[in-house]
Design a protein around this motif. Structure first.
Motif, PDB file in Angstrom:
ATOM      1  N   ALA A 159       0.827  -1.213   0.000  1.00 42.00           N
ATOM      2  CA  ALA A 159       0.000   0.000   0.000  1.00 42.00           C
ATOM      3  C   ALA A 159       0.858   1.259   0.000  1.00 42.00           C
ATOM      4  N   ILE A 160       1.934   1.262   0.775  1.00 41.78           N
ATOM      5  CA  ILE A 160       2.805   2.439   0.837  1.00 41.78           C
ATOM      6  C   ILE A 160       3.443   2.692  -0.522  1.00 41.78           C
ATOM      7  N   LYS A 161       3.914   1.651  -1.171  1.00 43.53           N
ATOM      8  CA  LYS A 161       4.522   1.804  -2.499  1.00 43.53           C
ATOM      9  C   LYS A 161       3.504   2.401  -3.475  1.00 43.53           C
ATOM     10  N   ALA A 162       2.279   1.914  -3.446  1.00 40.83           N
ATOM     11  CA  ALA A 162       1.230   2.436  -4.333  1.00 40.83           C
ATOM     12  C   ALA A 162       0.911   3.890  -3.997  1.00 40.83           C
ATOM     13  N   ALA A 163       0.789   4.196  -2.712  1.00 37.99           N
ATOM     14  CA  ALA A 163       0.456   5.559  -2.292  1.00 37.99           C
ATOM     15  C   ALA A 163       1.543   6.547  -2.698  1.00 37.99           C
ATOM     16  N   ARG A 164       2.798   6.188  -2.505  1.00 38.18           N
ATOM     17  CA  ARG A 164       3.908   7.090  -2.819  1.00 38.18           C
ATOM     18  C   ARG A 164       4.084   7.287  -4.322  1.00 38.18           C
ATOM     19  N   SER A 165       3.667   6.306  -5.113  1.00 36.74           N
ATOM     20  CA  SER A 165       3.804   6.425  -6.568  1.00 36.74           C
ATOM     21  C   SER A 165       2.519   6.916  -7.234  1.00 36.74           C
ATOM     22  N   GLY A 166       1.465   7.128  -6.444  1.00 32.85           N
ATOM     23  CA  GLY A 166       0.206   7.626  -6.987  1.00 32.85           C
ATOM     24  C   GLY A 166      -0.612   6.580  -7.728  1.00 32.85           C
ATOM     25  N   LYS A 167      -0.313   5.312  -7.529  1.00 31.94           N
ATOM     26  CA  LYS A 167      -1.018   4.231  -8.230  1.00 31.94           C
ATOM     27  C   LYS A 167      -2.049   3.598  -7.301  1.00 31.94           C
ATOM     28  N   VAL A 168      -3.120   4.390  -7.034  1.00 36.50           N
ATOM     29  CA  VAL A 168      -4.109   3.966  -6.052  1.00 36.50           C
ATOM     30  C   VAL A 168      -5.528   3.833  -6.614  1.00 36.50           C
ATOM     31  N   ASN A 169      -5.655   3.898  -7.921  1.00 36.50           N
ATOM     32  CA  ASN A 169      -6.989   3.734  -8.494  1.00 36.50           C
ATOM     33  C   ASN A 169      -6.908   2.908  -9.761  1.00 36.50           C
ATOM     34  N   PRO A 170      -6.852   1.579  -9.588  1.00 35.39           N
ATOM     35  CA  PRO A 170      -7.117   0.834  -8.364  1.00 35.39           C
ATOM     36  C   PRO A 170      -5.848   0.620  -7.520  1.00 35.39           C
ATOM     37  N   TRP A 171      -6.101   0.322  -6.242  1.00 34.17           N
ATOM     38  CA  TRP A 171      -5.019  -0.105  -5.365  1.00 34.17           C
ATOM     39  C   TRP A 171      -4.603  -1.503  -5.804  1.00 34.17           C
ATOM     40  N   PRO A 172      -3.337  -1.855  -5.684  1.00 33.68           N
ATOM     41  CA  PRO A 172      -2.894  -3.182  -6.131  1.00 33.68           C
ATOM     42  C   PRO A 172      -3.330  -4.297  -5.180  1.00 33.68           C
ATOM     43  N   ASP A 173      -3.532  -5.485  -5.742  1.00 34.98           N
ATOM     44  CA  ASP A 173      -3.786  -6.660  -4.899  1.00 34.98           C
ATOM     45  C   ASP A 173      -2.626  -6.818  -3.920  1.00 34.98           C
ATOM     46  N   GLY A 174      -2.950  -7.191  -2.710  1.00 41.33           N
ATOM     47  CA  GLY A 174      -1.945  -7.347  -1.655  1.00 41.33           C
ATOM     48  C   GLY A 174      -1.829  -6.125  -0.765  1.00 41.33           C
ATOM     49  N   ALA A 175      -2.407  -4.996  -1.211  1.00 40.77           N
ATOM     50  CA  ALA A 175      -2.380  -3.796  -0.371  1.00 40.77           C
ATOM     51  C   ALA A 175      -3.298  -4.011   0.826  1.00 40.77           C
ATOM     52  N   ILE A 176      -2.847  -3.575   1.980  1.00 38.13           N
ATOM     53  CA  ILE A 176      -3.685  -3.573   3.178  1.00 38.13           C
ATOM     54  C   ILE A 176      -3.646  -2.161   3.734  1.00 38.13           C
ATOM     55  N   LEU A 177      -4.831  -1.575   3.877  1.00 45.98           N
ATOM     56  CA  LEU A 177      -4.962  -0.255   4.471  1.00 45.98           C
ATOM     57  C   LEU A 177      -5.507  -0.421   5.885  1.00 45.98           C
ATOM     58  N   GLY A 178      -4.942   0.290   6.822  1.00 47.46           N
ATOM     59  CA  GLY A 178      -5.413   0.263   8.197  1.00 47.46           C
ATOM     60  C   GLY A 178      -5.853   1.643   8.622  1.00 47.46           C
ATOM     61  N   LYS A 179      -6.807   1.681   9.522  1.00 42.83           N
ATOM     62  CA  LYS A 179      -7.263   2.953  10.074  1.00 42.83           C
ATOM     63  C   LYS A 179      -7.297   2.797  11.584  1.00 42.83           C
ATOM     64  N   LEU A 180      -6.444   3.545  12.267  1.00 41.99           N
ATOM     65  CA  LEU A 180      -6.408   3.549  13.722  1.00 41.99           C
ATOM     66  C   LEU A 180      -7.173   4.780  14.176  1.00 41.99           C
ATOM     67  N   VAL A 181      -8.167   4.589  15.058  1.00 42.27           N
ATOM     68  CA  VAL A 181      -9.112   5.648  15.382  1.00 42.27           C
ATOM     69  C   VAL A 181      -9.112   5.944  16.891  1.00 42.27           C
ATOM     70  N   TRP A 182      -9.012   7.229  17.217  1.00 41.31           N
ATOM     71  CA  TRP A 182      -9.083   7.692  18.591  1.00 41.31           C
ATOM     72  C   TRP A 182     -10.145   8.784  18.704  1.00 41.31           C
ATOM     73  N   LYS A 183     -10.797   8.893  19.844  1.00 42.04           N
ATOM     74  CA  LYS A 183     -11.620  10.070  20.121  1.00 42.04           C
ATOM     75  C   LYS A 183     -10.665  11.251  20.223  1.00 42.04           C
ATOM     76  N   ASP A 184     -11.097  12.403  19.727  1.00 38.71           N
ATOM     77  CA  ASP A 184     -10.204  13.555  19.853  1.00 38.71           C
ATOM     78  C   ASP A 184     -10.438  14.261  21.188  1.00 38.71           C
ATOM     79  N   ARG A 185      -9.423  14.963  21.644  1.00 39.19           N
ATOM     80  CA  ARG A 185      -9.517  15.735  22.879  1.00 39.19           C
ATOM     81  C   ARG A 185      -8.539  16.895  22.787  1.00 39.19           C
ATOM     82  N   GLN A 186      -8.758  17.893  23.614  1.00 38.78           N
ATOM     83  CA  GLN A 186      -7.847  19.031  23.669  1.00 38.78           C
ATOM     84  C   GLN A 186      -6.668  18.656  24.559  1.00 38.78           C
ATOM     85  N   ASP A 187      -5.480  19.015  24.130  1.00 40.11           N
ATOM     86  CA  ASP A 187      -4.275  18.725  24.893  1.00 40.11           C
ATOM     87  C   ASP A 187      -4.273  19.514  26.201  1.00 40.11           C
TER      88      ASP A 187
END
Length: 166
Positions: A63-91
């Motif tokens: 996925a990183i190789k595809a993202a850095r080269s702009g080849k994301v439509n379509p993303w290549p087979d074998g790409a795994i995208l992750g999304k890590l999610v937190w509630k936001d808060r003020q520091d």
């Protein structure tokens, strides 16, 4: 010698118990939490104002190789995208800064056009909270994920635009 062997056996059992206790169950569709995902590179951050969450969108090497080269439509087979999610808060030390608060979940999209034909070439999975409890009631839960991604069909079902880097 017997004491040394007992110490080694006790240590090995302790490590085995710790590893077994931290085993994360697979998602209801059989997908497993990717090994080493906490060390993956960031594709882009995002902030959702509708539910007050901060997200780090990460990717495996494919996925990183595809993202850095702009080849994301379509993303290549074998790409795994992750999304890590937190509630936001003020520091606490910098009131104008929005920072991660409570961890909400980790979501993953696994690209395999032949295996996941019914969901646009993507397998979906989510694990909730710091305990990483699998999300979904049955193997078909990924239809819920796919339904959400339908508005971005023209972007290979991916909302994220990779961040520009110098």
């Amino acid at each position: 010698m017997l004491k040394r062997n007992m110490l080694i056996l006790t240590l090995a059992m302790s490590i085995s118990t710790t590893i077994a206790a931290t085993k994360i169950d697979p998602a209801p569709n059989g997908l497993t939490l990717p090994d080493g995902y906490k060390d993956w590179q960031v594709i882009a951050p995002s902030h959702r104002t509708d539910n007050n969450t901060l997200r780090a969108i990460i990717g495996n090497d494919t996925a990183i190789k595809a993202a850095r080269s702009g080849k994301v439509n379509p993303w290549p087979d074998g790409a795994i995208l992750g999304k890590l999610v937190w509630k936001d808060r003020q520091d606490d030390n910098w009131e104008k800064a929005t920072v991660p608060g409570e961890f909400v979940h980790a979501e993953f999209m696994f690209k395999d056009a032949s295996q996941y034909k019914e969901t646009g070439g993507w397998g979906f999975a989510r694990w909730l909270g710091l305990e990483q409890k699998p999300y979904g009631k049955g193997a078909n839960f990924s239809q819920e994920c796919f339904g959400c991604h339908l508005p971005v069909k023209g972007r290979d079902f991916v909302f994220t635009t990779p961040a520009q880097l110098p």
